[in-house]
Design a protein around this motif. Structure first.
Motif, PDB file in Angstrom:
ATOM      1  N   ILE A   4       0.666  -1.208   0.062  1.00 39.51           N
ATOM      2  CA  ILE A   4      -0.004  -0.019   0.210  1.00 39.51           C
ATOM      3  C   ILE A   4       1.028   1.242   0.039  1.00 39.51           C
ATOM      4  O   ILE A   4       1.895   1.168   0.857  1.00 39.51           O
ATOM      5  CB  ILE A   4      -0.780   0.129   1.067  1.00 39.51           C
ATOM      6  CG1 ILE A   4      -2.045  -1.064   1.274  1.00 39.51           C
ATOM      7  CG2 ILE A   4      -1.732   1.360   1.278  1.00 39.51           C
ATOM      8  CD1 ILE A   4      -2.972  -0.987   0.105  1.00 39.51           C
ATOM      9  N   ALA A   5       0.731   2.106  -1.111  1.00 40.95           N
ATOM     10  CA  ALA A   5       1.509   3.508  -0.776  1.00 40.95           C
ATOM     11  C   ALA A   5       0.931   4.467  -1.438  1.00 40.95           C
ATOM     12  O   ALA A   5      -0.341   4.312  -1.925  1.00 40.95           O
ATOM     13  CB  ALA A   5       2.758   2.867  -1.814  1.00 40.95           C
ATOM     14  N   VAL A  14      -6.177   8.434  -1.434  1.00 36.48           N
ATOM     15  CA  VAL A  14      -4.524   8.408  -2.163  1.00 36.48           C
ATOM     16  C   VAL A  14      -3.709   6.997  -1.898  1.00 36.48           C
ATOM     17  O   VAL A  14      -2.692   6.654  -2.636  1.00 36.48           O
ATOM     18  CB  VAL A  14      -3.471   9.581  -1.665  1.00 36.48           C
ATOM     19  CG1 VAL A  14      -4.124  10.936  -1.908  1.00 36.48           C
ATOM     20  CG2 VAL A  14      -3.287   9.196   0.036  1.00 36.48           C
ATOM     21  N   LEU A  15      -4.478   6.189  -0.994  1.00 38.44           N
ATOM     22  CA  LEU A  15      -3.860   4.901  -0.756  1.00 38.44           C
ATOM     23  C   LEU A  15      -4.300   3.912  -1.855  1.00 38.44           C
ATOM     24  O   LEU A  15      -5.265   3.738  -2.157  1.00 38.44           O
ATOM     25  CB  LEU A  15      -4.424   4.337   0.616  1.00 38.44           C
ATOM     26  CG  LEU A  15      -3.977   5.189   1.702  1.00 38.44           C
ATOM     27  CD1 LEU A  15      -4.664   4.644   2.927  1.00 38.44           C
ATOM     28  CD2 LEU A  15      -2.286   5.179   2.012  1.00 38.44           C
ATOM     29  N   GLY A  16      -3.274   3.215  -2.591  1.00 40.50           N
ATOM     30  CA  GLY A  16      -3.450   2.168  -3.344  1.00 40.50           C
ATOM     31  C   GLY A  16      -2.265   1.149  -3.411  1.00 40.50           C
ATOM     32  O   GLY A  16      -1.330   1.421  -2.750  1.00 40.50           O
ATOM     33  N   VAL A  46       0.596  10.949   8.982  1.00 36.13           N
ATOM     34  CA  VAL A  46       1.593  10.844   7.865  1.00 36.13           C
ATOM     35  C   VAL A  46       1.215  10.970   6.479  1.00 36.13           C
ATOM     36  O   VAL A  46       1.593  11.698   5.396  1.00 36.13           O
ATOM     37  CB  VAL A  46       2.415   9.398   7.866  1.00 36.13           C
ATOM     38  CG1 VAL A  46       3.280   9.068   6.643  1.00 36.13           C
ATOM     39  CG2 VAL A  46       3.262   9.365   9.216  1.00 36.13           C
ATOM     40  N   ARG A  47       0.033  10.260   6.228  1.00 34.03           N
ATOM     41  CA  ARG A  47      -0.675  10.334   4.873  1.00 34.03           C
ATOM     42  C   ARG A  47      -1.154  11.458   4.404  1.00 34.03           C
ATOM     43  O   ARG A  47      -1.076  12.097   3.416  1.00 34.03           O
ATOM     44  CB  ARG A  47      -1.896   9.521   4.943  1.00 34.03           C
ATOM     45  CG  ARG A  47      -2.464   9.103   3.547  1.00 34.03           C
ATOM     46  CD  ARG A  47      -3.940   8.730   3.679  1.00 34.03           C
ATOM     47  NE  ARG A  47      -4.656   9.755   4.091  1.00 34.03           N
ATOM     48  CZ  ARG A  47      -5.566   9.728   5.164  1.00 34.03           C
ATOM     49  NH1 ARG A  47      -5.740   8.700   5.908  1.00 34.03           N
ATOM     50  NH2 ARG A  47      -6.221  11.035   5.537  1.00 34.03           N
ATOM     51  N   CYS A  61       5.241   6.323  -0.945  1.00 36.78           N
ATOM     52  CA  CYS A  61       5.458   6.247   0.485  1.00 36.78           C
ATOM     53  C   CYS A  61       4.441   5.291   1.116  1.00 36.78           C
ATOM     54  O   CYS A  61       3.375   5.121   0.775  1.00 36.78           O
ATOM     55  CB  CYS A  61       4.992   7.605   1.203  1.00 36.78           C
ATOM     56  SG  CYS A  61       5.097   7.545   2.910  1.00 36.78           S
ATOM     57  N   ILE A  62       5.139   4.224   1.519  1.00 39.93           N
ATOM     58  CA  ILE A  62       4.487   3.258   2.424  1.00 39.93           C
ATOM     59  C   ILE A  62       4.136   3.539   3.578  1.00 39.93           C
ATOM     60  O   ILE A  62       4.970   3.580   4.470  1.00 39.93           O
ATOM     61  CB  ILE A  62       5.095   1.818   2.075  1.00 39.93           C
ATOM     62  CG1 ILE A  62       5.578   1.324   0.940  1.00 39.93           C
ATOM     63  CG2 ILE A  62       4.550   0.543   2.899  1.00 39.93           C
ATOM     64  CD1 ILE A  62       6.413   0.546   0.730  1.00 39.93           C
ATOM     65  N   PRO A  63       2.812   3.524   4.122  1.00 42.90           N
ATOM     66  CA  PRO A  63       2.554   3.894   5.485  1.00 42.90           C
ATOM     67  C   PRO A  63       2.690   2.681   6.235  1.00 42.90           C
ATOM     68  O   PRO A  63       2.594   1.780   6.196  1.00 42.90           O
ATOM     69  CB  PRO A  63       1.132   4.643   5.461  1.00 42.90           C
ATOM     70  CG  PRO A  63       0.449   3.799   4.218  1.00 42.90           C
ATOM     71  CD  PRO A  63       1.695   3.502   3.358  1.00 42.90           C
ATOM     72  N   GLY A  64       2.703   2.906   7.824  1.00 44.56           N
ATOM     73  CA  GLY A  64       2.645   2.234   8.753  1.00 44.56           C
ATOM     74  C   GLY A  64       3.924   1.921   9.510  1.00 44.56           C
ATOM     75  O   GLY A  64       5.074   1.541   8.829  1.00 44.56           O
ATOM     76  N   TRP A  65       3.750   1.780  10.962  1.00 49.26           N
ATOM     77  CA  TRP A  65       5.096   1.567  11.740  1.00 49.26           C
ATOM     78  C   TRP A  65       4.981   0.261  12.422  1.00 49.26           C
ATOM     79  O   TRP A  65       5.968  -0.329  13.050  1.00 49.26           O
ATOM     80  CB  TRP A  65       5.402   2.884  12.625  1.00 49.26           C
ATOM     81  CG  TRP A  65       5.706   3.832  11.995  1.00 49.26           C
ATOM     82  CD1 TRP A  65       6.119   4.007  10.756  1.00 49.26           C
ATOM     83  CD2 TRP A  65       5.656   5.334  12.464  1.00 49.26           C
ATOM     84  NE1 TRP A  65       6.588   5.486  10.374  1.00 49.26           N
ATOM     85  CE2 TRP A  65       6.299   6.221  11.504  1.00 49.26           C
ATOM     86  CE3 TRP A  65       5.248   5.761  13.683  1.00 49.26           C
ATOM     87  CZ2 TRP A  65       6.334   7.463  11.796  1.00 49.26           C
ATOM     88  CZ3 TRP A  65       5.327   7.381  13.714  1.00 49.26           C
ATOM     89  CH2 TRP A  65       6.187   7.992  13.038  1.00 49.26           C
ATOM     90  N   ASP A  66       3.586  -0.434  12.523  1.00 51.98           N
ATOM     91  CA  ASP A  66       3.670  -1.640  13.399  1.00 51.98           C
ATOM     92  C   ASP A  66       3.639  -2.836  12.269  1.00 51.98           C
ATOM     93  O   ASP A  66       2.908  -2.857  11.075  1.00 51.98           O
ATOM     94  CB  ASP A  66       2.222  -1.595  13.920  1.00 51.98           C
ATOM     95  CG  ASP A  66       2.188  -0.949  15.392  1.00 51.98           C
ATOM     96  OD1 ASP A  66       3.446  -0.632  15.928  1.00 51.98           O
ATOM     97  OD2 ASP A  66       1.185  -0.609  16.078  1.00 51.98           O
ATOM     98  N   VAL A  67       4.097  -3.827  12.807  1.00 49.00           N
ATOM     99  CA  VAL A  67       4.221  -5.010  11.887  1.00 49.00           C
ATOM    100  C   VAL A  67       4.305  -6.296  12.710  1.00 49.00           C
ATOM    101  O   VAL A  67       4.812  -6.301  13.893  1.00 49.00           O
ATOM    102  CB  VAL A  67       5.558  -5.006  10.975  1.00 49.00           C
ATOM    103  CG1 VAL A  67       6.846  -5.377  11.529  1.00 49.00           C
ATOM    104  CG2 VAL A  67       5.292  -5.864   9.750  1.00 49.00           C
TER     105      VAL A  67
END
Ligand code: NAP
Length: 310
Positions: A4-5, A14-16, A46-47, A61-67
């Motif tokens: 997702i970026a 804007v996310l796709g 961030v987005r 830009c790929i969002p996300g900090w948790d994984v």
């Protein structure tokens, strides 16, 4: 890899899905095949571009900090991890762009903790950012067993963990949340809750604690935070901490901005493993529905977490 970026700041639209190069892995890094990525309010900021002044941003830009996920390979100095290990991470880097809503993510050693057997890897993706924030904000208050803590926003991602951590330490917790979350917050370990929509917070608190509480932790800002000094007992001046508004420092309180900490994350996920910490996931969605997940998080109405599966 699929991710997702977004190519410019904007709304959830804007996310796709994009096809992007696989991340490169340096000596202190581990390449993780992503199982799930937790969504946090900061991802939506961030987005929108609201953090552009604080972090350099690279597009796409790929969002996300948790994984959460499984180790594919580890750099030569990252030998505490090996292929096949299950891990969880708070992957906040010094720049924004190579986030966690992707099939693969490169994680520094300091971002990661091993996941004990028996912990649900999808639910675990909702732990890192909120767990570390709760732990680090509570640490600023130096709470002792027997003291009373007021938690402003006890039902969201951070509050869900903070109520449990404080209660497990023998602290008496009072939650501030809506009536619909009263039973939930008491199940987490709060002695009582106060409905934020039912009138003045200082007046309502006086019914529970006429002399005030020992400490206040703020996960929402606004009127509750403004009232924090009036909610404290005499002698507890300054014992309030916000994660939302750095202006709290001018009020004489404390501010916490979460940082990656592998040892703390290991402790948190260990608590999940032995049943001392409950993870609340309101919804699990495939990453293709990232826009909808961001909308839900931006509504500020979620209980616990929303997690994207990859
Ligand atoms: N400084 C840092 O490092 C840091 C780290 C993490 C988070 N944060 C910030 O901290 C905030 C909380 O994060 P989060 O992930 O816990 O948020 P969240 O999960 O989105 O919080 C949602 C919860 O907030 C409750 N809520 C809404 N308005 C409220 C009010 N006036 N009083 C009490 N509760 C209210 C909602 O309950 P109802 O639906 O029942 O109203 C809902 O359960 C966000 O602004 C986030 O950006 C900062």
């Amino acid at each position: 890899m699929r991710a997702i970026a977004f190519d410019h700041f904007g709304g959830p639209e804007v996310l796709g899905i994009q096809d992007l190069p696989d991340p490169e892995v340096g000596p202190d890094y581990v390449l993780v095949e992503v199982t799930a990525a937790g969504v946090n309010p900061v991802d939506t900021k961030v987005r929108q571009g609201a953090l552009a002044g604080a972090f350099p941003t690279a597009f796409p830009c790929i969002p996300g900090w948790d994984v959460s996920g499984t180790v594919v390979s580890a750099g030569p100095a990252a030998d505490s991890f090996a292929e096949g290990d299950q891990v969880v991470g708070y992957v906040r880097k010094d720049s924004i762009g190579a986030g966690t809503s992707a099939e693969l993510v490169a994680c520094h050693l300091r971002h990661l903790a091993p996941v004990p057997a028996g912990v649900d890897l999808v639910a675990a993706a909702g732990l890192p950012l909120v767990g570390l924030t709760a732990m680090q904000a509570l640490a600023k208050l130096d709470l002792q067993a027997g003291e009373t803590l007021l938690v402003l926003n006890a039902s969201g991602g951070v509050g869900t963990i903070a109520v449990q951590l404080a209660a497990a330490r023998g602290v008496t917790v009072l939650g501030v949340n809506s009536a619909r979350n009263d039973a939930y917050v008491r199940e987490l370990g709060a002695e009582a809750t106060i409905d934020y929509s039912a009138g003045s917070l200082p007046d309502q608190l006086r019914r529970h604690r006429p002399d005030g509480v020992d400490a206040v932790v703020d996960f929402v800002g606004g009127d509750g935070l403004a009232a924090a000094p009036q909610l404290l007992r005499s002698g507890a001046e300054g014992r309030f901490c916000s994660i939302v508004d750095p202006g709290v420092l001018e009020q004489g309180g404390r501010y916490a901005f979460v940082r990656p900490d592998s040892a703390q994350l290991t402790e948190l996920v260990g608590m999940v493993g032995d049943g001392r910490l409950r993870l609340e996931v309101e919804d699990v969605m495939p990453m293709e529905r990232a826009g909808e997940a961001h909308e839900r998080v931006e509504s500020h109405r979620t209980r616990g977490k929303i997690v994207l599966t990859v």
